[in-house]
Design a protein around this motif. Structure first.
Motif, PDB file in Angstrom:
ATOM      1  N   TYR A   1       0.721  -1.047   0.058  1.00  0.00           N
ATOM      2  CA  TYR A   1       0.803  -0.344   0.334  1.00  0.00           C
ATOM      3  C   TYR A   1       1.463   1.201   0.100  1.00  0.00           C
ATOM      4  O   TYR A   1       1.918   1.352   0.080  1.00  0.00           O
ATOM      5  CB  TYR A   1      -0.722   0.157   1.142  1.00  0.00           C
ATOM      6  N   TRP A   2       0.348   2.350  -0.366  1.00  0.00           N
ATOM      7  CA  TRP A   2       0.634   3.538  -0.500  1.00  0.00           C
ATOM      8  C   TRP A   2      -0.030   4.418  -0.487  1.00  0.00           C
ATOM      9  O   TRP A   2      -1.236   4.483  -0.389  1.00  0.00           O
ATOM     10  CB  TRP A   2       1.519   4.020  -1.748  1.00  0.00           C
TER      11      TRP A   2
ATOM     12  N   ASN B   1       8.004  -5.338  10.861  1.00  0.00           N
ATOM     13  CA  ASN B   1       8.544  -6.487  11.484  1.00  0.00           C
ATOM     14  C   ASN B   1       7.112  -7.224  12.196  1.00  0.00           C
ATOM     15  O   ASN B   1       6.684  -6.469  12.923  1.00  0.00           O
ATOM     16  CB  ASN B   1       9.339  -6.052  12.858  1.00  0.00           C
ATOM     17  N   GLY B   2       7.266  -8.133  10.984  1.00  0.00           N
ATOM     18  CA  GLY B   2       5.544  -9.226  11.797  1.00  0.00           C
ATOM     19  C   GLY B   2       4.596  -7.956  11.784  1.00  0.00           C
ATOM     20  O   GLY B   2       4.750  -7.509  10.079  1.00  0.00           O
ATOM     21  N   ARG B   3       3.827  -7.803  11.738  1.00  0.00           N
ATOM     22  CA  ARG B   3       2.544  -6.937  11.362  1.00  0.00           C
ATOM     23  C   ARG B   3       2.599  -4.950  11.650  1.00  0.00           C
ATOM     24  O   ARG B   3       1.989  -4.790  11.669  1.00  0.00           O
ATOM     25  CB  ARG B   3       1.424  -7.789  12.356  1.00  0.00           C
TER      26      ARG B   3
ATOM     27  N   ALA C   1       5.411   6.623  14.394  1.00  0.00           N
ATOM     28  CA  ALA C   1       4.047   6.400  14.218  1.00  0.00           C
ATOM     29  C   ALA C   1       3.209   4.964  14.364  1.00  0.00           C
ATOM     30  O   ALA C   1       4.646   4.292  13.702  1.00  0.00           O
ATOM     31  CB  ALA C   1       2.721   7.116  13.536  1.00  0.00           C
ATOM     32  N   ILE C   2       2.782   4.141  14.950  1.00  0.00           N
ATOM     33  CA  ILE C   2       3.203   3.176  15.422  1.00  0.00           C
ATOM     34  C   ILE C   2       2.183   2.470  14.167  1.00  0.00           C
ATOM     35  O   ILE C   2       0.430   3.012  14.361  1.00  0.00           O
ATOM     36  CB  ILE C   2       3.450   2.594  16.098  1.00  0.00           C
ATOM     37  N   SER C   3       1.817   1.329  13.906  1.00  0.00           N
ATOM     38  CA  SER C   3       0.281   1.287  13.427  1.00  0.00           C
ATOM     39  C   SER C   3       1.485  -0.717  12.849  1.00  0.00           C
ATOM     40  O   SER C   3       1.538  -0.903  12.870  1.00  0.00           O
ATOM     41  CB  SER C   3      -0.600   1.676  11.817  1.00  0.00           C
ATOM     42  N   TYR C   4      -0.304  -1.033  12.664  1.00  0.00           N
ATOM     43  CA  TYR C   4      -0.377  -3.183  12.017  1.00  0.00           C
ATOM     44  C   TYR C   4      -1.478  -3.403  10.988  1.00  0.00           C
ATOM     45  O   TYR C   4      -1.917  -2.824  10.871  1.00  0.00           O
ATOM     46  CB  TYR C   4      -1.263  -3.544  13.167  1.00  0.00           C
ATOM     47  N   GLY C   5      -0.953  -3.691  10.390  1.00  0.00           N
ATOM     48  CA  GLY C   5      -1.698  -4.751   8.987  1.00  0.00           C
ATOM     49  C   GLY C   5      -0.595  -5.792   8.199  1.00  0.00           C
ATOM     50  O   GLY C   5       0.901  -5.682   8.477  1.00  0.00           O
ATOM     51  N   ASP C   6      -0.945  -6.318   7.514  1.00  0.00           N
ATOM     52  CA  ASP C   6      -0.434  -6.809   6.715  1.00  0.00           C
ATOM     53  C   ASP C   6       0.041  -6.739   5.622  1.00  0.00           C
ATOM     54  O   ASP C   6       1.525  -7.496   5.131  1.00  0.00           O
ATOM     55  CB  ASP C   6      -1.351  -8.843   6.745  1.00  0.00           C
ATOM     56  N   ALA C   7       0.000  -5.281   4.728  1.00  0.00           N
ATOM     57  CA  ALA C   7       0.315  -5.368   4.018  1.00  0.00           C
ATOM     58  C   ALA C   7       1.515  -4.525   4.239  1.00  0.00           C
ATOM     59  O   ALA C   7       1.691  -3.730   4.858  1.00  0.00           O
ATOM     60  CB  ALA C   7      -0.512  -4.532   2.910  1.00  0.00           C
ATOM     61  N   VAL C   8       2.177  -4.394   2.668  1.00  0.00           N
ATOM     62  CA  VAL C   8       4.051  -3.782   2.944  1.00  0.00           C
ATOM     63  C   VAL C   8       3.670  -1.386   2.519  1.00  0.00           C
ATOM     64  O   VAL C   8       3.047  -1.780   1.283  1.00  0.00           O
ATOM     65  CB  VAL C   8       4.731  -4.766   2.598  1.00  0.00           C
TER      66      VAL C   8
END
Lengths: 187, 233
Positions: free
Chosen positions: A158-159, B92-94, B111-118
């Motif tokens: 994503y971007w 790092n991981g999710r 900022a910290i977030s979580y997800g499967d996409a890069v």
């Protein structure tokens, strides 16, 4: 007596009584005065459309409609339209729209809306709106960011778009480039 | 016997044509890129003041898809971001961390977030981007020489460059015309029936990495991306 019955009786009385018709006229005048005492809208405006460039030149546009009155900016709609693009996204969404005020020069965050639904329009979609009408101080702004998603053999990616900024105080629009996604809301 | 030979020749011809077409338009995309550092420049409308033509420059330090840093060297005049502003992304991981460095305060915010996409630094910063471009029906892929401006460091041999050319035609659209007006594309003639957008992408045919890009609207150059330096780590 039920409220509906009371209303019927009241309306009948209004129609039959000259005296009450006089009261009706006075009441209408009072209502008119109340409306007239409200701030008079000076002008309604739409900020210039912000359509920052991208490699396909068609990734998203935003604008804000508002009116100015009594030192306030009455925001009516926050508009956006997006697109997938050449070699680019499979889907897109509005990531967020944020309202800001500048009471003493520095930005004070007020409210955020989003994310919107994922969409797959391949050329500009029609304009959509996000958020609700709000009254802000005159020196206020609305910012937007789009988010794009794709996946292929090399991964799931994503971007985000440039950040679109719209200022009500002088009816201008601006963009900030080089920004990654922020306020992450899941992929 | 002659019939069998003729059928065999026909089959081989078909296979040969198919293989040629595939090798022309489809390239084996590397799943991962090696680490690299890239300096690039973008010239185009909306980069100058009030939508006019201008320039911006960036540096991308790409360690891998999950760890990169993008730095603004020369911001577009149309924006308020400062030179030296830097974003670092680490997954790092999710868990995703995006670290912004503000050159004015010399401070970092995370900022910290979580997800499967890069997250990508740019839409083109993934190996599959070129494949998507040249997979378009209107795309033609040609051989080309090394772009003159690019300075290569750490390459053991000169890369093979290819050029993908494709165009899109779309009917006149009021919103898009307004956007063109805002970008002050003064040499663009009024839209009569259609606009034709033409794109030329020069890429490293081994890495599948874009090194130059030109975008034209009705033959008027509106955007130009040029890699100035590419250093393999």
């Amino acid at each position: 007596m039920k409220s509906v019955d009371f209303l019927k009786t009241f309306v009948t009385m209004l129609g039959q009584s000259a005296k009450l018709r006089g009261i009706q006229t006075i009441a209408a005048s009072v209502v008119s005065l109340v409306f007239l005492s409200q701030p008079i809208s000076i002008f309604a405006a739409t900020t210039p459309e912000a359509c920052p460039p991208s490699f396909s030149s068609k990734y998203g546009c935003t604008k804000v409609t508002y009116s100015s009155s009594s030192g306030n900016a009455n925001i009516t709609d926050r508009w956006f339209k997006g697109s997938t693009g050449s070699g680019g996204a499979v889907k897109w969404r509005i990531n967020w729209a944020k309202d800001w005020e500048f009471p003493s020069g520095s930005a004070v965050f007020k409210e955020i809306w989003g994310p919107g639904s994922w969409r797959t329009d391949s050329i500009y979609s029609p304009y959509f709106t996000i958020g609700s009408a709000r009254t802000r101080i005159a020196n206020s702004a609305v910012t937007f960011q789009f988010r794009y998603h794709t996946n292929d053999a090399s991964g799931n990616f994503y971007w985000c778009s440039w950040i679109h900024q719209h200022y009500m105080i002088n009816n201008t629009s601006n963009v900030i480039d080089g920004m990654p996604c922020s306020d992450f809301t899941g992929s | 016997m002659k019939k069998i030979i003729a059928i065999f020749i026909c089959m081989m011809t078909v296979l040969g044509v198919t293989a040629t077409a595939t090798s022309t338009n489809r390239i084996n995309t590397p799943i991962v890129w090696p680490s690299f550092e890239m300096t690039y420049r973008i010239e185009g409308y909306y980069r100058g003041l009030n939508g006019s033509f201008g320039t911006q420059r960036y540096k991308l330090v790409y360690k891998n898809a999950e760890h990169w840093t993008s730095e603004v060297l020369e911001p577009a005049q149309s924006t308020i971001i400062l030179p030296g502003t830097r974003f670092t992304y680490i997954k790092n991981g999710r868990t995703e961390q995006t670290i912004k460095f503000d050159p004015l305060t010399q401070k970092e915010t995370i900022a910290i977030s979580y997800g499967d996409a890069v997250q990508l630094s740019n839409e083109w910063a993934r190996p599959g981007y070129i494949d998507n471009l040249i997979g378009r029906t209107s795309a033609r892929v040609l051989s080309t020489s090394k772009p003159s401006e690019i300075s290569l460091i750490g390459f053991s041999s000169i890369p093979i460059y290819r050029k993908a050319v494709f165009s899109e035609q779309s009917p006149c659209d009021e919103d898009r015309e307004n956007a063109y007006i805002q970008r002050k594309i003064v040499s663009l003639k009024p839209c009569l029936d259609n606009r034709v957008e033409r794109h030329e992408v020069i890429f490293d045919g081994v890495l599948n990495l874009m090194v130059e890009y030109s975008s034209y609207v009705d033959d008027v150059l509106v955007e130009h991306f040029i890699v100035e330096k590419l250093a393999l780590q």
